[in-house]
Design a protein around this motif. Structure first.
Motif, mmCIF file in Angstrom:
data_model
loop_
_atom_site.group_PDB
_atom_site.id
_atom_site.type_symbol
_atom_site.label_atom_id
_atom_site.label_comp_id
_atom_site.label_asym_id
_atom_site.label_seq_id
_atom_site.Cartn_x
_atom_site.Cartn_y
_atom_site.Cartn_z
ATOM 1 N N ASN A 7 0.817 -1.211 0.000
ATOM 2 C CA ASN A 7 0.000 0.000 0.000
ATOM 3 C C ASN A 7 0.850 1.259 0.000
ATOM 4 O O ASN A 7 1.927 1.303 0.612
ATOM 5 N N TYR A 8 0.340 2.277 -0.682
ATOM 6 C CA TYR A 8 0.973 3.601 -0.712
ATOM 7 C C TYR A 8 0.046 4.576 -0.020
ATOM 8 O O TYR A 8 -1.121 4.741 -0.396
ATOM 9 N N LYS A 9 0.567 5.246 1.017
ATOM 10 C CA LYS A 9 -0.240 6.212 1.763
ATOM 11 C C LYS A 9 0.692 7.224 2.422
ATOM 12 O O LYS A 9 1.821 6.884 2.793
ATOM 13 N N ASP A 10 0.231 8.448 2.545
ATOM 14 C CA ASP A 10 1.019 9.525 3.162
ATOM 15 C C ASP A 10 2.374 9.701 2.474
ATOM 16 O O ASP A 10 3.395 9.979 3.112
ATOM 17 N N GLY A 11 2.384 9.479 1.164
ATOM 18 C CA GLY A 11 3.573 9.761 0.383
ATOM 19 C C GLY A 11 4.640 8.691 0.358
ATOM 20 O O GLY A 11 5.727 8.912 -0.186
ATOM 21 N N VAL A 12 4.361 7.512 0.935
ATOM 22 C CA VAL A 12 5.376 6.447 0.958
ATOM 23 C C VAL A 12 4.731 5.089 0.706
ATOM 24 O O VAL A 12 3.560 4.865 1.035
ATOM 25 N N TRP A 13 5.530 4.185 0.111
ATOM 26 C CA TRP A 13 5.109 2.793 -0.022
ATOM 27 C C TRP A 13 5.393 2.075 1.297
ATOM 28 O O TRP A 13 6.456 2.246 1.896
ATOM 29 N N GLY A 14 4.447 1.263 1.742
ATOM 30 C CA GLY A 14 4.594 0.509 2.978
ATOM 31 C C GLY A 14 5.319 -0.804 2.760
ATOM 32 O O GLY A 14 5.979 -1.019 1.739
ATOM 33 N N GLU A 15 5.189 -1.703 3.707
ATOM 34 C CA GLU A 15 5.846 -3.006 3.630
ATOM 35 C C GLU A 15 5.118 -3.907 2.634
ATOM 36 O O GLU A 15 3.884 -3.983 2.632
ATOM 37 N N ALA A 16 5.882 -4.580 1.795
ATOM 38 C CA ALA A 16 5.291 -5.557 0.873
ATOM 39 C C ALA A 16 4.886 -6.798 1.653
ATOM 40 O O ALA A 16 5.605 -7.243 2.561
ATOM 41 N N LYS A 17 3.731 -7.357 1.304
ATOM 42 C CA LYS A 17 3.220 -8.531 2.003
ATOM 43 C C LYS A 17 2.831 -9.612 0.995
ATOM 44 O O LYS A 17 2.226 -9.307 -0.032
ATOM 45 N N ILE A 18 3.167 -10.838 1.298
ATOM 46 C CA ILE A 18 2.677 -11.978 0.528
ATOM 47 C C ILE A 18 1.647 -12.681 1.396
ATOM 48 O O ILE A 18 1.936 -13.100 2.521
ATOM 49 N N ILE A 19 0.440 -12.791 0.856
ATOM 50 C CA ILE A 19 -0.684 -13.357 1.603
ATOM 51 C C ILE A 19 -1.423 -14.364 0.720
ATOM 52 O O ILE A 19 -1.221 -14.400 -0.500
ATOM 53 N N PRO A 20 -2.285 -15.193 1.293
ATOM 54 C CA PRO A 20 -3.086 -16.099 0.461
ATOM 55 C C PRO A 20 -3.927 -15.320 -0.551
ATOM 56 O O PRO A 20 -4.437 -14.237 -0.236
ATOM 57 N N PHE A 21 -4.052 -15.848 -1.762
ATOM 58 C CA PHE A 21 -4.912 -15.237 -2.778
ATOM 59 C C PHE A 21 -6.330 -15.175 -2.224
ATOM 60 O O PHE A 21 -6.863 -16.171 -1.729
ATOM 61 N N GLN A 22 -6.938 -14.018 -2.297
ATOM 62 C CA GLN A 22 -8.238 -13.825 -1.633
ATOM 63 C C GLN A 22 -8.980 -12.657 -2.243
ATOM 64 O O GLN A 22 -8.403 -11.818 -2.941
ATOM 65 N N GLU A 23 -10.267 -12.611 -1.966
ATOM 66 C CA GLU A 23 -11.057 -11.450 -2.337
ATOM 67 C C GLU A 23 -10.694 -10.300 -1.409
ATOM 68 O O GLU A 23 -10.283 -10.505 -0.262
ATOM 69 N N MET A 24 -10.867 -9.070 -1.913
ATOM 70 C CA MET A 24 -10.510 -7.888 -1.138
ATOM 71 C C MET A 24 -11.682 -6.919 -1.133
ATOM 72 O O MET A 24 -12.471 -6.864 -2.086
#
Length: 357
Positions: A33-50
């Motif tokens: 996620n990108y918020k407040d002008g910066v990219w956050g931590e990359a996450k690998i999670i189970p494929f899922q609906e969002m």
């Protein structure tokens, strides 16, 4: 990098034998996620609906772009990506054109490698098949004000990819609708580019064609792309393709085929080619073959080209005479580690990589 693995895999033997493209998804996905002008931590999670707000900016104003890539598995079970740095450059070029923040290289490259390491069993071992990789960026800020979003998400999902087209294509020359125009977003992989192509393609299919050969928006005199593919025209012993511009996508497959053709000692010209030139070459017998190329399709020959007043048929050439078929095999052999890679294009995905991240 945060990693959450699935409790049990959805992979079955049938998953690696599918015949349809784009709906058999692997176990995991990457999100950042990108918020407040910066990219956050990359996450690998189970494929899922969002879940997203119905006011999410991408839905209303189309602030979204994507890439298409593939991963391949050789006879030893090793997994390879193909020229991922080109896709990294292009997704960020697309993002900048759409006023979105570029994705950091470590998020893109390390994220792809980690995702493939975890889901390497999903990469088909069958020659001609691959695991398709879909990185994409989209605006997530919940607002319907007509301005650029300030919040974004970068994701990567993957899907098992069979051969995209099984037969030569019948294509129709576009003489009304256009894919892109000067000053537009034709060179970017903007989501809206593809939505705008669906209706003209539908009309072409109603006339018995498979795809559209797009021409320049100003005059419809020059060949630009075909469907979602770059186009090559072979006249006698010269391979011709339209030059990259702000209207034409800088295809990774296109660039690779040009390099292989030159490596073969074949003559290649990157120049404007008129519809009338191709038609005249067919009439005098010098038009040998026309084909499209792209990540999903690799390379597909055209069997017929439709004009408003007539349809030109093209003979199916044997492998030893067809430059297109030879180029496709050479490219796939490099991608699948069946031949030497004189260009340094293969990138091996090391095993157990996730343990070091």
């Amino acid at each position: 990098m945060y990693i959450e693995k699935v409790k049990s895999s959805r992979l079955t033997p049938e998953s690696l034998e599918i015949k349809t493209f784009g709906n058999t998804f692997a176990d995991h996905m990457l999100v950042c996620n990108y918020k407040d002008g910066v990219w956050g931590e990359a996450k690998i999670i189970p494929f899922q609906e969002m879940s997203f707000s119905p006011a999410m900016q991408a839905i209303h104003y189309g602030q979204a772009c994507f890439e298409g890539m593939k991963a391949y598995k050789d006879e030893n079970g090793d997994v390879f990506m193909f020229r991922p740095e080109k896709n990294f450059e292009r997704i960020n070029n697309s993002a900048i054109r759409l006023n979105m923040p570029p994705v950091p290289k470590e998020v893109f490259m390390d994220g792809l490698k980690a995702l493939l390491d975890i889901d390497r069993d999903w990469v088909p071992p069958t020659y001609g098949m691959a695991l398709y990789l879909r990185p994409f960026i989209f605006a997530t800020e919940p607002m319907i004000t007509a301005r650029s979003s300030e919040e974004f998400m970068f994701c990567v999902i993957t899907a098992v990819a069979p051969d995209y087209y099984a037969k030569p294509l019948r294509v129709k020359i576009a003489d009304k609708y256009s894919r892109s125009a000067n000053g537009g977003v034709g060179y970017a992989k903007a989501a809206g580019n593809y939505a705008a192509s669906f209706y003209p393609t539908k009309l072409a299919r109603e006339e018995g064609f498979d795809q559209v050969i797009w021409t320049d928006a100003s005059t419809h005199e020059f060949i630009e792309e075909a469907g979602t593919m770059n186009v090559f025209v072979r006249i006698n012993d010269t391979l011709i393709t339209a030059p990259i511009s702000e209207r034409i996508l800088n295809g990774v497959t296109r660039n690779s085929l040009i390099n292989i053709a030159k490596h073969n000692g074949w003559k290649v010209e990157e120049r404007p080619i008129k519809v009338s030139e191709m038609k005249a070459a067919h009439k005098d017998g010098s038009l040998k073959e026309v084909f499209g190329c792209g990540t999903a399709v690799v390379l597909n020959t055209f069997s017929a080209i439709g004009y408003p007043d007539e349809t030109l048929d093209l003979a199916d050439m044997p492998m030893e005479e067809s430059w297109g078929k030879q180029l496709k095999k050479q490219l796939m052999d490099i991608q699948n580690n069946k031949s030497e890679d004189p260009f340094g294009w293969r990138v091996k995905v090391e095993k157990n990589l996730v343990n070091t991240l």
